[in-house]
Each structure stands twice: as C-alpha cells, then as structure tokens.
Design a protein around this motif. Structure first.
Motif, PDB file in Angstrom:
ATOM      1  N   UNK A   5      31.499  90.121  67.383  1.00  0.00           N
ATOM      2  CA  UNK A   5      32.593  90.265  68.287  1.00  0.00           C
ATOM      3  C   UNK A   5      33.915  89.719  68.367  1.00  0.00           C
ATOM      4  N   UNK A   6      33.925  88.592  67.876  1.00  0.00           N
ATOM      5  CA  UNK A   6      35.288  87.762  67.541  1.00  0.00           C
ATOM      6  C   UNK A   6      35.996  88.393  66.721  1.00  0.00           C
ATOM      7  N   UNK A   7      35.289  89.008  65.572  1.00  0.00           N
ATOM      8  CA  UNK A   7      35.976  89.424  64.384  1.00  0.00           C
ATOM      9  C   UNK A   7      36.853  90.908  64.737  1.00  0.00           C
ATOM     10  N   UNK A   8      36.478  91.530  65.979  1.00  0.00           N
ATOM     11  CA  UNK A   8      37.183  92.681  66.333  1.00  0.00           C
ATOM     12  C   UNK A   8      38.441  92.526  67.347  1.00  0.00           C
ATOM     13  N   UNK A   9      38.426  91.133  67.769  1.00  0.00           N
ATOM     14  CA  UNK A   9      39.639  90.775  68.784  1.00  0.00           C
ATOM     15  C   UNK A   9      40.527  90.276  68.143  1.00  0.00           C
ATOM     16  N   UNK A  10      41.921  90.470  68.793  1.00  0.00           N
ATOM     17  CA  UNK A  10      43.099  89.639  67.958  1.00  0.00           C
ATOM     18  C   UNK A  10      42.980  88.223  68.280  1.00  0.00           C
ATOM     19  N   UNK A  11      42.982  87.460  67.380  1.00  0.00           N
ATOM     20  CA  UNK A  11      42.553  86.005  67.143  1.00  0.00           C
ATOM     21  C   UNK A  11      43.940  85.019  67.224  1.00  0.00           C
TER      22      UNK A  11
END
Length: 71
Positions: A5-11
C-alpha cells in the motif's frame, strides 16, 4: 497499511544520510517494491506539513508524532 500500500502513496522521506531513510528504502527493496518519493526533507516539521497539506505519507518514529496523533 502494508508495504505494498505504501508503495502506491506519495512518500516523504528524510534526506540522504538519515538512518530512518536507509531502513525504509531497504525494506522497500527487500520486498521488491519501489516507493514513490514525493519529497526529501531534513525537517520533521516540514515533513508533517507536507503530510497534512498534500496527503503524502511519512514514516516517523512514535515520539516524533505522539502530540500530533493525540489531537
């Protein structure tokens, strides 16, 4: 929220040389994932602003955000 999920979020990541940044990027790599790095910052306060204003995600140590989460 999992790593996928985190991989698809702007980080929002801390700047080069940060231990936290290194650990986070190693975890993504270990899982074969590539993060979407939206910003690299050296200020925790600025990272928090980006999270609030732009809907980005930042991984931070609990003591850094305890006051913010308690709101």
């Amino acid at each position: 929220m999992g790593w996928e999920d985190l991989a698809s979020c702007p980080l929002v990541l801390q700047g080069e040389g940060s231990v936290a940044r290194t650990v986070i990027l190693e975890e993504f790599a270990r899982r074969g994932l590539r993060p979407q790095i939206a910003a690299e910052v050296d200020s925790v306060a600025y990272a928090k602003q980006l999270v609030e204003a732009r809907g980005a995600v930042a991984l931070m140590f609990s003591p850094t955000i305890d006051d913010d989460v308690g709101r």
